[in-house]
Design a protein around this motif. Structure first.
Motif, PDB file in Angstrom:
ATOM      1  N   LEU A 136       1.016  -0.601  -6.651  1.00 64.42           N
ATOM      2  CA  LEU A 136       1.655   0.709  -6.578  1.00 64.42           C
ATOM      3  C   LEU A 136       2.425   0.919  -5.278  1.00 64.42           C
ATOM      4  O   LEU A 136       3.022   1.977  -5.075  1.00 64.42           O
ATOM      5  CB  LEU A 136       0.592   1.815  -6.723  1.00 64.42           C
ATOM      6  CG  LEU A 136       0.038   2.033  -8.136  1.00 64.42           C
ATOM      7  CD1 LEU A 136      -1.101   3.044  -8.101  1.00 64.42           C
ATOM      8  CD2 LEU A 136       1.143   2.499  -9.080  1.00 64.42           C
ATOM      9  N   ASP A 137       2.409  -0.087  -4.422  1.00 62.40           N
ATOM     10  CA  ASP A 137       3.085   0.013  -3.118  1.00 62.40           C
ATOM     11  C   ASP A 137       4.537   0.449  -3.280  1.00 62.40           C
ATOM     12  O   ASP A 137       5.014   1.337  -2.568  1.00 62.40           O
ATOM     13  CB  ASP A 137       3.006  -1.334  -2.401  1.00 62.40           C
ATOM     14  CG  ASP A 137       3.746  -1.324  -1.084  1.00 62.40           C
ATOM     15  OD1 ASP A 137       3.316  -0.566  -0.185  1.00 62.40           O
ATOM     16  OD2 ASP A 137       4.745  -2.050  -0.942  1.00 62.40           O
ATOM     17  N   LEU A 161       6.343   4.006  -1.873  1.00 59.04           N
ATOM     18  CA  LEU A 161       7.531   4.044  -1.018  1.00 59.04           C
ATOM     19  C   LEU A 161       8.634   4.882  -1.664  1.00 59.04           C
ATOM     20  O   LEU A 161       9.332   5.633  -0.975  1.00 59.04           O
ATOM     21  CB  LEU A 161       8.034   2.626  -0.753  1.00 59.04           C
ATOM     22  CG  LEU A 161       7.177   1.793   0.209  1.00 59.04           C
ATOM     23  CD1 LEU A 161       7.611   0.344   0.200  1.00 59.04           C
ATOM     24  CD2 LEU A 161       7.249   2.358   1.619  1.00 59.04           C
ATOM     25  N   ASN A 162       8.773   4.765  -2.974  1.00 55.58           N
ATOM     26  CA  ASN A 162       9.783   5.581  -3.661  1.00 55.58           C
ATOM     27  C   ASN A 162       9.400   7.066  -3.645  1.00 55.58           C
ATOM     28  O   ASN A 162      10.271   7.936  -3.577  1.00 55.58           O
ATOM     29  CB  ASN A 162       9.968   5.097  -5.096  1.00 55.58           C
ATOM     30  CG  ASN A 162      10.750   3.800  -5.161  1.00 55.58           C
ATOM     31  OD1 ASN A 162      11.464   3.447  -4.222  1.00 55.58           O
ATOM     32  ND2 ASN A 162      10.622   3.077  -6.249  1.00 55.58           N
ATOM     33  N   ALA A 209       8.690   8.571  11.424  1.00 54.95           N
ATOM     34  CA  ALA A 209       7.929   7.405  10.975  1.00 54.95           C
ATOM     35  C   ALA A 209       8.343   7.013   9.556  1.00 54.95           C
ATOM     36  O   ALA A 209       8.504   5.829   9.246  1.00 54.95           O
ATOM     37  CB  ALA A 209       6.432   7.712  11.030  1.00 54.95           C
ATOM     38  N   GLY A 210       8.527   8.024   8.691  1.00 54.39           N
ATOM     39  CA  GLY A 210       8.952   7.742   7.324  1.00 54.39           C
ATOM     40  C   GLY A 210      10.308   7.066   7.283  1.00 54.39           C
ATOM     41  O   GLY A 210      10.526   6.142   6.491  1.00 54.39           O
ATOM     42  N   GLY A 211      11.224   7.506   8.138  1.00 58.11           N
ATOM     43  CA  GLY A 211      12.544   6.895   8.199  1.00 58.11           C
ATOM     44  C   GLY A 211      12.466   5.424   8.592  1.00 58.11           C
ATOM     45  O   GLY A 211      13.157   4.580   8.013  1.00 58.11           O
ATOM     46  N   LEU A 212      11.610   5.109   9.558  1.00 56.20           N
ATOM     47  CA  LEU A 212      11.456   3.719   9.994  1.00 56.20           C
ATOM     48  C   LEU A 212      10.864   2.850   8.890  1.00 56.20           C
ATOM     49  O   LEU A 212      11.299   1.713   8.672  1.00 56.20           O
ATOM     50  CB  LEU A 212      10.563   3.661  11.235  1.00 56.20           C
ATOM     51  CG  LEU A 212      11.198   4.016  12.574  1.00 56.20           C
ATOM     52  CD1 LEU A 212      10.155   3.935  13.678  1.00 56.20           C
ATOM     53  CD2 LEU A 212      12.369   3.094  12.880  1.00 56.20           C
ATOM     54  N   ILE A 213       9.874   3.383   8.189  1.00 53.47           N
ATOM     55  CA  ILE A 213       9.237   2.631   7.104  1.00 53.47           C
ATOM     56  C   ILE A 213      10.252   2.315   6.008  1.00 53.47           C
ATOM     57  O   ILE A 213      10.330   1.181   5.514  1.00 53.47           O
ATOM     58  CB  ILE A 213       8.052   3.423   6.525  1.00 53.47           C
ATOM     59  CG1 ILE A 213       6.904   3.472   7.540  1.00 53.47           C
ATOM     60  CG2 ILE A 213       7.561   2.796   5.212  1.00 53.47           C
ATOM     61  CD1 ILE A 213       5.783   4.418   7.153  1.00 53.47           C
ATOM     62  N   LEU A 214      11.039   3.319   5.627  1.00 57.56           N
ATOM     63  CA  LEU A 214      12.021   3.119   4.563  1.00 57.56           C
ATOM     64  C   LEU A 214      13.178   2.240   5.025  1.00 57.56           C
ATOM     65  O   LEU A 214      13.735   1.470   4.231  1.00 57.56           O
ATOM     66  CB  LEU A 214      12.541   4.473   4.076  1.00 57.56           C
ATOM     67  CG  LEU A 214      11.476   5.366   3.421  1.00 57.56           C
ATOM     68  CD1 LEU A 214      12.088   6.672   2.961  1.00 57.56           C
ATOM     69  CD2 LEU A 214      10.807   4.643   2.252  1.00 57.56           C
ATOM     70  N   PHE A 215      13.557   2.349   6.282  1.00 63.58           N
ATOM     71  CA  PHE A 215      14.570   1.454   6.844  1.00 63.58           C
ATOM     72  C   PHE A 215      14.109   0.008   6.718  1.00 63.58           C
ATOM     73  O   PHE A 215      14.862  -0.864   6.258  1.00 63.58           O
ATOM     74  CB  PHE A 215      14.817   1.808   8.312  1.00 63.58           C
ATOM     75  CG  PHE A 215      15.651   0.797   9.053  1.00 63.58           C
ATOM     76  CD1 PHE A 215      17.034   0.799   8.922  1.00 63.58           C
ATOM     77  CD2 PHE A 215      15.055  -0.153   9.867  1.00 63.58           C
ATOM     78  CE1 PHE A 215      17.816  -0.137   9.595  1.00 63.58           C
ATOM     79  CE2 PHE A 215      15.822  -1.089  10.548  1.00 63.58           C
ATOM     80  CZ  PHE A 215      17.197  -1.083  10.407  1.00 63.58           C
ATOM     81  N   SER A 216      12.870  -0.254   7.114  1.00 65.99           N
ATOM     82  CA  SER A 216      12.317  -1.604   7.063  1.00 65.99           C
ATOM     83  C   SER A 216      12.228  -2.109   5.626  1.00 65.99           C
ATOM     84  O   SER A 216      12.604  -3.246   5.326  1.00 65.99           O
ATOM     85  CB  SER A 216      10.926  -1.624   7.712  1.00 65.99           C
ATOM     86  OG  SER A 216      10.326  -2.898   7.588  1.00 65.99           O
ATOM     87  N   ASP A 217      11.749  -1.264   4.715  1.00 69.94           N
ATOM     88  CA  ASP A 217      11.597  -1.671   3.311  1.00 69.94           C
ATOM     89  C   ASP A 217      12.956  -1.994   2.682  1.00 69.94           C
ATOM     90  O   ASP A 217      13.110  -3.002   1.988  1.00 69.94           O
ATOM     91  CB  ASP A 217      10.907  -0.554   2.526  1.00 69.94           C
ATOM     92  CG  ASP A 217      10.739  -0.905   1.056  1.00 69.94           C
ATOM     93  OD1 ASP A 217       9.990  -1.858   0.758  1.00 69.94           O
ATOM     94  OD2 ASP A 217      11.348  -0.221   0.206  1.00 69.94           O
TER      95      ASP A 217
END
Length: 205
Positions: A13-14, A18-19, A186-194
């Motif tokens: 479900l990862d 993220l979505n 933090a959310g922006g960084l996570i989504l940038f990385s993904d």
């Protein structure tokens, strides 16, 4: 065995999680950005913009200092606050001449665009990379208000008994609202990385 199955399900479900983060950021940005088209919201961000060295030049009266009714020198904008839910024509006219509304329209448009880029990252990773990066920098700018905006901390208004609960680190309502942007960052960084992983993976293959 059941624990292993649950673990496997959660790992799978990862992508959905993220979505959901993308959708959540889009909802916040589309809603808040859309509200920037309304006068009460535009007036509400004046203390942040007027005191920011990065943004104050958008206002015509940002640097103006005047005497208030107590004969204290204050920033001019403090004399023209419309409480939320109340409209005072004199105050609104001042904001019109200050550029408060026109700036807010532009800012709202930018926020909605960033939120849309984040959402489109579900299907278009390159746009997601841009949306994640812009979300990070937008949040960083917002957090800078903790340094530049006096209104983010509880003021010393006195009273009939002494108190030390004012100034840093006692956040006001505005300050508590600003601090929450660290989660958006933090959310922006996570989504940038993904999103970046999805862009680079096909190239690597």
């Amino acid at each position: 065995m059941q624990n292993n199955n649950l673990y496997t399900l959660l790992v799978r479900l990862d992508k959905s999680f993220l979505n959901f983060l993308r959708i959540s950021i889009f909802i916040v940005m589309a809603w808040i950005g859309g509200l920037k088209a309304f006068h009460y919201e535009a007036e509400g961000i004046v203390p942040f913009v007027a005191n920011s060295p990065l943004m104050s030049f958008f206002y015509k009266n940002a640097d103006n200092k005047v005497f208030n009714e107590d004969q204290k020198i204050v920033s001019e904008y403090t004399l023209y606050k419309n409480p939320e839910g109340k409209m005072i024509t004199k105050n609104s006219n001042w904001h019109q001449s200050n550029g408060t509304y026109s700036f807010s329209y532009g800012l709202g448009t930018v926020i909605v665009i960033i939120g849309t880029l984040v959402l489109l990252g579900i299907w278009f990773p390159k746009l997601g990379v841009l949306g994640g990066a812009l979300t990070f920098f937008m949040s960083l700018t917002t957090l800078s208000f903790l340094i530049t905006t006096p209104e983010v901390y509880v003021p010393a208004l006195g009273g009939d008994s002494p108190t030390s609960e004012f100034g840093f680190p006692y956040l006001s309502g505005a300050g508590r609202l600003v601090l929450k942007d660290i989660m958006m960052m933090a959310g922006g960084l996570i989504l940038f990385s993904d999103s970046l992983k999805k862009v680079i993976k096909p190239i690597a293959e």
